[in-house]
Design an enzyme around this catalytic site. Structure first.
Site: not given
Ligand SMILES: *Cc1c(COP(=O)(O)O)cnc(C)c1O
Length: 430
Positions: A19, A147, A248, A277
């Site tokens: 960003y 997100y 997610d 992550k």
């Molecule tokens: C960081 C994140 C993503 C995206 O993951 P990237 O490895 O950056 O593509 C998707 N969902 C959540 C909840 C996240 O925190």
């Protein structure tokens, strides 16, 4: 050898950062090395890491066990294609994921980033519904303030305002948004909290393949914690309306919220689960999408007969191997005790900030501490001040927040909170 100044200049002139602006780049610091919870800049300054490099480095940097696992694996193969081959790192990682995640999640797709694992989850849901003779169920429903990543499919499920959907309107699927869950992990749940979700389901379940949500903690969309009862009731609604639930857990997975996976707070099992992550302890990019046997078998009996996704670096052995080691380390380290100690310290060290005139709200859950300011903070102003104080945070919008490595000591964490408080006081005095 170029000087540091020359390298920073090249960076500002030629390299995109997350960003970032090409014409008005924000201050960028040059890192020399990282060890444990310390980030060392090329000028020798040491910063206590309060971000775990965006939720990833739960064991700190340069961990000898993770390094060793990668070194061992490199001498065998750092990569081999996953079409037609399998290998011990992928099998061992998938075995751990199937065992540790809620029972019911039985099939693992190993992807190369969080956003891709979300794309995979959405495609799984759509293929599954089509295989049941319901191709009209192809849309995705979600809540505001979410997100889920930056690729088109994932982006279409992010908050429409903070995700600036209007910029991409013509090229992006239009998904369905309910109100965000009300703020507060301990807030008593009321059935009316789900009115907006219920309303949306009543009108659109027929065209909806799945509901996607970050369990318990909405991360990049606002660092918002919400009630486990809300999540449990949402899961029931999805079942009642014949809509799959995608959890997610890319940010929340592996202990961050105080449970190994945040869905455990609500005692639910989603149909599809995304991980990323912290999966490799912050060493390599890797993500995983798990689904139930029902979803996997459904897809496989559908028109295509296969699941239609297969990235080049799928199941990368180096990443899988270090992910196994990171998970083993997490379990050996008694992560649960580490996280509850961090939670206690964050609670006591950050609560005095509630008295500050510029602070709107302070909230803590697991190894996450959030200071919500009344006004948006200017990153270009606050970041250098934090660095001056010897800490690394990356505020956004009105949020100054921390999610330190689990191995942070009490003294380091108190120092992180003191430094943050000092910067907030500096800003307030202006
Ligand atoms: C960081 C994140 C993503 C995206 O993951 P990237 O490895 O950056 O593509 C998707 N969902 C959540 C909840 C996240 O925190």
């Amino acid at each position: 050898m170029y000087t540091e100044t020359e390298q920073l200049e090249f960076d500002a002139n030629h390299i995109w950062h997350p960003y970032s602006s090409a014409t008005n780049p924000s201050p960028t610091f040059m890192v020399e090395r990282c060890d444990g919870v310390m980030i060392e800049l090329t000028d020798g300054r040491q910063l206590i890491d309060g971000m775990s490099s965006w939720w990833c480095t739960v064991h700190g940097y340069n961990h000898p066990r993770l390094n060793q696992a990668m070194t061992d694996q490199i001498t065998k193969m750092s990569h081999v294609m996953f079409g037609g081959f399998t290998h011990n790192p992928a099998v061992e990682l998938s075995r751990r994921l199937v065992e540790l995640t809620p029972s019911g999640l039985e099939r693992v797709f190993l992807a190369d980033s969080g956003s891709v694992s979300v794309e995979v989850a959405i495609k799984m849901a759509i293929q599954y519904q089509a295989s049941r003779g319901k191709p009209q169920k192809h849309r995705i429903m979600t809540v505001r303030n979410g997100y889920h990543g930056d690729t088109f499919g994932a982006m279409a499920t992010c908050d429409p305002v903070t995700g600036m959907h209007h910029l991409f309107q013509q090229s992006m699927p239009q998904q369905l948004f309910a109100d965000a869950p009300p703020l507060g992990f301990d807030r008593p749940f009321q059935s009316s909290d789900l009115d907006s979700v219920r309303h949306l389901l009543e009108h659109h379940a027929e065209e909806t393949a799945a509901f996607i949500i970050e369990p318990i903690t909405q991360g990049a969309g606002g660092m918002r914690f919400y009630s486990p009862d809300y999540l449990a009731a949402l899961a029931e609604l999805c079942k009642a309306f014949d809509v799959l639930l995608i959890a997610d857990e890319i940010a929340t997975g592996f202990g961050r919220t105080g449970k190994l996976f945040a869905v455990e707070h609500a005692g639910i099992c989603p149909d599809i689960l995304c991980l990323g992550k912290a999966l490799t302890g912050g060493t390599m990019t890797l993500a995983a999408t798990l689904c139930t046997a029902e979803v996997a078998n459904g897809i496989s009996h559908g028109e295509a007969g296969v699941f239609m996704h297969g990235p080049t670096f799928m199941g990368n052995p180096l990443a899988c191997r270090v992910a196994c080691e990171s998970i083993d380390l997490l379990l050996e380290n008694n992560w649960s005790q580490q996280v509850s100690q961090i939670e206690r310290t964050l609670n006591s060290a950050l609560s005095p900030l509630r008295q500050h005139a510029s602070v709107a709200n302070v909230r803590v859950l697991g190894a996450m501490g959030v200071i919500e300011m009344k006004q948006p903070v200017d990153l270009n102003e606050i970041q250098p001040r934090l660095v001056e104080q010897g800490v690394w945070l990356r505020p956004f919008g009105k949020l100054i927040y921390m999610m330190p490595p689990f191995v942070i000591t009490q003294a380091e964490l108190e120092q992180l909170c003191r430094a943050t408080t000092a910067v907030i006081e500096q800003l307030q005095q202006q």
